[in-house]
Design an enzyme around this catalytic site. Structure first.
Site, PDB file in Angstrom:
ATOM      1  N   PHE A 124      -5.510 -11.037 -18.142  1.00  0.00           N
ATOM      2  CA  PHE A 124      -4.061 -10.902 -18.285  1.00  0.00           C
ATOM      3  C   PHE A 124      -3.562 -11.990 -19.222  1.00  0.00           C
ATOM      4  CE2 PHE A 124      -0.490  -8.736 -16.120  1.00  0.00           C
ATOM      5  CZ  PHE A 124      -1.148  -7.605 -15.683  1.00  0.00           C
ATOM      6  N   GLN A 245      12.513 -13.167 -19.003  1.00  0.00           N
ATOM      7  CA  GLN A 245      11.325 -12.696 -19.709  1.00  0.00           C
ATOM      8  C   GLN A 245      11.513 -11.287 -20.269  1.00  0.00           C
ATOM      9  OE1 GLN A 245       7.417 -11.881 -17.454  1.00  0.00           O
ATOM     10  NE2 GLN A 245       7.011 -13.610 -18.788  1.00  0.00           N
ATOM     11  N   HIS A 247       9.382  -8.268 -21.442  1.00  0.00           N
ATOM     12  CA  HIS A 247       8.003  -7.784 -21.404  1.00  0.00           C
ATOM     13  C   HIS A 247       7.729  -7.115 -22.744  1.00  0.00           C
ATOM     14  CE1 HIS A 247       4.303  -5.874 -20.270  1.00  0.00           C
ATOM     15  NE2 HIS A 247       4.334  -6.475 -19.099  1.00  0.00           N
ATOM     16  N   LEU A 257       8.038   0.388 -17.901  1.00  0.00           N
ATOM     17  CA  LEU A 257       7.009  -0.612 -18.196  1.00  0.00           C
ATOM     18  C   LEU A 257       5.625  -0.011 -18.421  1.00  0.00           C
ATOM     19  CD1 LEU A 257       6.423  -3.787 -18.088  1.00  0.00           C
ATOM     20  CD2 LEU A 257       5.407  -3.249 -15.897  1.00  0.00           C
ATOM     21  N   GLU A 260       0.766  -5.062 -18.718  1.00  0.00           N
ATOM     22  CA  GLU A 260      -0.061  -5.910 -19.569  1.00  0.00           C
ATOM     23  C   GLU A 260      -1.541  -5.643 -19.288  1.00  0.00           C
ATOM     24  OE1 GLU A 260       1.626  -9.910 -20.169  1.00  0.00           O
ATOM     25  OE2 GLU A 260      -0.201 -10.567 -19.185  1.00  0.00           O
ATOM     26  N   ARG A 291       3.763 -13.728 -22.603  1.00  0.00           N
ATOM     27  CA  ARG A 291       4.706 -12.667 -22.972  1.00  0.00           C
ATOM     28  C   ARG A 291       5.779 -13.088 -23.953  1.00  0.00           C
ATOM     29  NH1 ARG A 291       5.060 -10.083 -16.908  1.00  0.00           N
ATOM     30  NH2 ARG A 291       2.966  -9.219 -17.027  1.00  0.00           N
ATOM     31  N   HIS A 358      12.596  -7.950 -18.264  1.00  0.00           N
ATOM     32  CA  HIS A 358      11.626  -7.671 -17.217  1.00  0.00           C
ATOM     33  C   HIS A 358      11.771  -8.572 -15.990  1.00  0.00           C
ATOM     34  CE1 HIS A 358       7.898  -6.263 -15.546  1.00  0.00           C
ATOM     35  NE2 HIS A 358       7.311  -7.438 -15.614  1.00  0.00           N
ATOM     36  N   ARG A 403       7.166 -16.858 -17.247  1.00  0.00           N
ATOM     37  CA  ARG A 403       6.189 -16.559 -16.193  1.00  0.00           C
ATOM     38  C   ARG A 403       4.934 -15.929 -16.774  1.00  0.00           C
ATOM     39  NH1 ARG A 403       4.933 -11.765 -13.118  1.00  0.00           N
ATOM     40  NH2 ARG A 403       6.553 -10.595 -14.177  1.00  0.00           N
TER      41      ARG A 403
HETATM   42  C1  LIG Z   1       7.945  -2.526 -13.458  1.00  0.00           C
HETATM   43  C2  LIG Z   1       7.519  -3.876 -12.973  1.00  0.00           C
HETATM   44  C3  LIG Z   1       6.166  -4.218 -12.940  1.00  0.00           C
HETATM   45  C4  LIG Z   1       5.759  -5.480 -12.488  1.00  0.00           C
HETATM   46  N1  LIG Z   1       4.427  -5.793 -12.460  1.00  0.00           N
HETATM   47  C5  LIG Z   1       4.033  -6.991 -11.959  1.00  0.00           C
HETATM   48  C6  LIG Z   1       2.644  -7.315 -11.822  1.00  0.00           C
HETATM   49  O1  LIG Z   1       1.750  -6.522 -12.109  1.00  0.00           O
HETATM   50  N2  LIG Z   1       2.310  -8.544 -11.339  1.00  0.00           N
HETATM   51  C7  LIG Z   1       3.256  -9.460 -10.971  1.00  0.00           C
HETATM   52  O2  LIG Z   1       2.893 -10.552 -10.536  1.00  0.00           O
HETATM   53  N3  LIG Z   1       4.575  -9.172 -11.082  1.00  0.00           N
HETATM   54  C8  LIG Z   1       4.979  -7.959 -11.553  1.00  0.00           C
HETATM   55  N4  LIG Z   1       6.323  -7.674 -11.640  1.00  0.00           N
HETATM   56  C9  LIG Z   1       7.294  -8.621 -11.080  1.00  0.00           C
HETATM   57  C10 LIG Z   1       7.318  -8.489  -9.571  1.00  0.00           C
HETATM   58  O3  LIG Z   1       6.976  -7.185  -9.186  1.00  0.00           O
HETATM   59  C11 LIG Z   1       8.687  -8.820  -8.989  1.00  0.00           C
HETATM   60  O4  LIG Z   1       9.100 -10.058  -9.455  1.00  0.00           O
HETATM   61  C12 LIG Z   1       8.620  -8.850  -7.472  1.00  0.00           C
HETATM   62  O5  LIG Z   1       8.072  -7.645  -6.981  1.00  0.00           O
HETATM   63  C13 LIG Z   1       9.952  -9.094  -6.806  1.00  0.00           C
HETATM   64  O6  LIG Z   1       9.747  -9.080  -5.417  1.00  0.00           O
HETATM   65  P1  LIG Z   1      10.849  -9.582  -4.402  1.00  0.00           P
HETATM   66  O7  LIG Z   1      10.253  -9.593  -3.052  1.00  0.00           O
HETATM   67  O8  LIG Z   1      11.449 -10.836  -4.893  1.00  0.00           O
HETATM   68  O9  LIG Z   1      11.996  -8.481  -4.501  1.00  0.00           O
HETATM   69  P2  LIG Z   1      12.026  -6.822  -4.643  1.00  0.00           P
HETATM   70  O10 LIG Z   1      10.684  -6.269  -4.470  1.00  0.00           O
HETATM   71  O11 LIG Z   1      12.780  -6.588  -5.858  1.00  0.00           O
HETATM   72  O12 LIG Z   1      12.854  -6.471  -3.367  1.00  0.00           O
HETATM   73  C14 LIG Z   1      14.217  -6.828  -3.204  1.00  0.00           C
HETATM   74  C15 LIG Z   1      14.664  -6.366  -1.844  1.00  0.00           C
HETATM   75  O13 LIG Z   1      15.955  -6.856  -1.574  1.00  0.00           O
HETATM   76  C16 LIG Z   1      16.768  -5.825  -1.081  1.00  0.00           C
HETATM   77  N5  LIG Z   1      18.157  -6.179  -1.385  1.00  0.00           N
HETATM   78  C17 LIG Z   1      18.679  -6.603  -2.558  1.00  0.00           C
HETATM   79  N6  LIG Z   1      19.983  -6.871  -2.408  1.00  0.00           N
HETATM   80  C18 LIG Z   1      20.275  -6.623  -1.121  1.00  0.00           C
HETATM   81  C19 LIG Z   1      21.472  -6.708  -0.337  1.00  0.00           C
HETATM   82  N7  LIG Z   1      22.637  -7.095  -0.861  1.00  0.00           N
HETATM   83  N8  LIG Z   1      21.412  -6.350   0.967  1.00  0.00           N
HETATM   84  C20 LIG Z   1      20.250  -5.927   1.533  1.00  0.00           C
HETATM   85  N9  LIG Z   1      19.099  -5.840   0.840  1.00  0.00           N
HETATM   86  C21 LIG Z   1      19.128  -6.183  -0.458  1.00  0.00           C
HETATM   87  C22 LIG Z   1      16.249  -4.583  -1.741  1.00  0.00           C
HETATM   88  O14 LIG Z   1      16.631  -3.425  -1.027  1.00  0.00           O
HETATM   89  C23 LIG Z   1      14.754  -4.844  -1.686  1.00  0.00           C
HETATM   90  O15 LIG Z   1      14.252  -4.504  -0.425  1.00  0.00           O
HETATM   91  C24 LIG Z   1       6.739  -6.412 -12.090  1.00  0.00           C
HETATM   92  C25 LIG Z   1       8.087  -6.072 -12.118  1.00  0.00           C
HETATM   93  C26 LIG Z   1       8.480  -4.833 -12.571  1.00  0.00           C
HETATM   94  C27 LIG Z   1       9.963  -4.532 -12.623  1.00  0.00           C
END
Ligand SMILES: Cc1cc2nc3c(=O)[nH]c(=O)nc-3n(C[C@H](O)[C@H](O)[C@H](O)COP(=O)(O)OP(=O)(O)OC[C@H]3O[C@@H](n4cnc5c(N)ncnc54)[C@H](O)[C@@H]3O)c2cc1C
Length: 592
Positions: A124, A245, A247, A257, A260, A291, A358, A403
């Site tokens: 990666f 960031q 992507h 997306l 990578e 990135r 991203h 990142r």
């Molecule tokens: C398309 C894509 C691909 C990615 N691929 C990778 C990868 O391969 N490797 C890597 O390391 N990272 C990757 N990332 C980054 C990584 O996936 C994210 O940074 C990470 O999943 C975020 O997780 P989280 O737990 O912070 O929040 P999320 O998974 O975004 O969850 C947020 C939660 O908060 C809840 N929420 C939000 N606001 C409220 C509210 N007001 N009230 C109640 N609930 C609320 C939502 O319902 C959800 O349940 C990727 C990101 C994207 C967008």
């Protein structure tokens, strides 16, 4: 469709977690298994949180493919983040990585396997062996659906541990008492329109990122920065929000997306001359440079007229040489995305791609236990009692100014687990809930009522679209003083317009419209934090590429930005350059 009620019921928990993505569910698991009474709120069904969309992998120096070391992982993370990351937190994360990945394996996460049964790992961007010498295979993957596998595994473990989920409940605001301690949240049940106070000894924000403040984004529509909005309105600062960031490989025109991992499996970027241009920009890591580096190189190719297509506005991602069999095995979703969003058969044609928003490196400032911290005024930090933040909405600062791919999924499980452990060790069970202030729900209800009674002429999506367009235009891959100054002005105008949104026909308001209006307040806080912090930073570092100040300026700018909503004010705090046990990595020129 239902009117908002004014009398608000209350429920009491040991802990309330806002967000059921990877970070929220990793923390809730720790708490529920320790026997605490824990509620998890989510705007969507837990397994639809944005974590589900993560494709490429989770980083850990398992060394399954060739020799690897957590210390090399730490070096890559510090350098990848352009020396803005806090080295104590980075050391903690990289050391914990193998442990938390094996733990996920034991939870039943279906990783891809090597012939000898160990977890498969792919290369990666920015991950190297021996301090930058050559690429290393560090990304533990479940095909190109790693986040999906992770999130479903955590959900199932939480069901087993009897975590209490509030599905389609939106937190509106946090409740702070007279001492500034956080004692719970006010939340809206999205189906009925009913509000409730969820009292908690500990509140954990795990609300994910705010990628929807930009027009072209790889993020889910629910990523509206609610955690940042709630924190800002409650008087807490937001850290390093200028660092976003891009992507390199979003499908041109669609934003979806392309992981990578495609380049990890051997895919290359080519310009209109068919040239593999990354060889010129990053002779060692080539297409697998970090990135920010690859995105800027692509933008440069397009600017210099070597873009592809009739408008010369994108480059091509070529994976034809990888072979149909490997693509089908390791990158099945990419084949599907190519078909559906770019109308190409990726085994036979390259995919048109452009840099697309991203990930936010900034967020709510925390320490390595996930506790939210604010500056105490004398250079030290004050802990906000009762509030934690984890995952993308938090800034413990492991990602610094940029990142590395796979380090976010890692961040979720490392700090989700650490926060969970810290809460358990704080002996929550034995403590009673602090008294709720009398006006606990007033602030949140005023926001709800403003929407019901406003006679303004602004429409929610009109203002939201203008925020996204403004951020895209003035706060993109390359920034200038002129663009940023104008952008700040326009965002401030939008902040005024936002106060005058109202519903067209007040007798027929759907709760989805209420939710979008509440989200708008969060979008604007995050957008202001981003562009005001960006306008002030007069250097180029990581993802913040400033055309008027093209060098990194460690003397003046090696510091974290803190933006306060009240007074739209900035202050700065020192970067932690001292790791926990090893020597500091000193800033060096960033070549790859
Ligand atoms: C398309 C894509 C691909 C990615 N691929 C990778 C990868 O391969 N490797 C890597 O390391 N990272 C990757 N990332 C980054 C990584 O996936 C994210 O940074 C990470 O999943 C975020 O997780 P989280 O737990 O912070 O929040 P999320 O998974 O975004 O969850 C947020 C939660 O908060 C809840 N929420 C939000 N606001 C409220 C509210 N007001 N009230 C109640 N609930 C609320 C939502 O319902 C959800 O349940 C990727 C990101 C994207 C967008």
């Amino acid at each position: 469709m239902a009117a908002i009620k004014t009398a608000i019921p209350t429920r009491r928990f040991d802990a309330v977690i806002v967000g059921a993505g990877g970070s929220g569910m990793r923390a809730s698991l720790q708490l529920a298994e320790a026997g605490l009474n824990v509620a998890v709120l989510s705007k969507v069904f837990p397994t639809r949180s944005h974590t589900v969309a993560a494709q490429g992998g989770i980083g850990a120096s398992l060394g399954n493919m060739s020799e690897d070391d957590w210390y090399w992982h730490m070096f890559d993370t510090v350098k990848g983040g352009d020396y803005l990351g806090d080295q104590d937190a980075i050391e903690f994360m990289c050391r914990e990585a193998p442990k938390v990945v094996y733990e996920l394996e034991h939870f039943g996460m279906p990783f891809d396997r090597n012939p000898d049964g160990t977890i498969y790992q792919r290369p990666f961007g920015g991950h190297t062996a021996n301090f930058g010498e050559k690429p290393v295979q560090r990304a533990c993957a479940a095909a190109d659906r790693t986040g999906h596998a992770l999130l479903h595994t955590l959900y199932q473990r939480n069901v087993r541990a009897r975590t209490h989920f509030f599905v389609e409940w939106m937190a509106i605001d946090i409740i702070r008492d007279a001492e500034g301690d956080v004692v719970g949240v006010v939340a809206l049940e999205m189906e009925t329109g009913e509000c409730m106070i969820l009292e908690a000894k500990t509140t954990i924000f795990a609300t994910g990122g705010a990628g929807r403040i930009f027009a072209a984004s790889t993020n889910a529509f629910i990523n509206t920065g609610d955690g940042m909005g709630m924190a800002a309105r409650a008087g807490l600062p937001l850290q390093d929000m200028e660092f976003w960031q891009f992507h390199p490989t979003g499908v041109s025109g669609a934003g979806v997306l392309i992981t990578e991992g495609v380049r990890g499996e051997g895919g290359i970027l080519i310009n209109s001359n068919g040239e593999r241009f990354m060889e010129r920009y990053a002779p060692t890591l080539k297409d697998l440079a970090p990135r920010d580096f690859v995105s800027r190189s692509m933008d440069q190719e397009i600017k210099e007229g070597r873009g592809c297509g009739p408008n010369k506005d994108h480059v091509l991602l070529d994976l034809r040489h990888i072979g149909a069999e490997t693509i089908a095995k390791r990158l099945p979703s990419i084949l599907e995305i190519g078909h559906k969003f770019a109308n190409v058969d990726a085994t036979k044609e390259p995919i048109p791609v452009v840099p697309t928003i991203h990930y936010q490196m900034g967020g709510i400032p925390t320490n390595i236990y996930g506790q939210v911290v604010t500056p105490a005024g004398d250079g030290s930090q004050k802990i906000v009692n009762g509030l934690y933040a984890i995952g993308e909405c938090a800034c413990v600062s492991v990602h610094g100014a940029n990142r590395l791919g796979t380090n976010s999924l890692l961040d979720l499980v490392v700090f989700g687990r650490a926060a969970g452990n810290h809460v358990v060790q704080s002996n929550l069970k034995a403590r009673s809930n602090k008294a709720l202030p009398k006006d606990a729900a007033d602030f949140a209800m005023e926001r709800m009522n403003r929407l019901e009674t406003s006679t303004g002429s602004e429409k929610v999506q009109g203002v939201a679209n203008d925020i996204r367009a403004t951020m895209q235009k003035y706060c993109g891959v390359f920034r200038t003083d002129e663009l940023l100054t104008q952008g700040v002005k326009e965002i401030m105008v939008l902040d005024e317009r936002r106060k005058h949104v109202s519903f067209k026909d007040k007798s027929k308001v759907f709760n989805t419209a209420r939710v979008e209006a509440l989200e708008l307040d969060n979008l604007i806080e995050t957008a202001k934090a981003t562009i005001v912090s960006a306008q002030a930073r007069k250097e180029s570092r990581g993802a913040h590429a400033h055309s008027d100040y093209q060098q990194r300026d460690d003397e003046v700018w090696m510091k974290h930005t803190l933006w306060h909503s009240e007074g739209n004010r900035l202050e700065y705090k020192a970067v932690v350059t001292k790791p926990l046990t090893v020597d500091t990595f000193k800033p060096k020129a960033r070549t790859f």
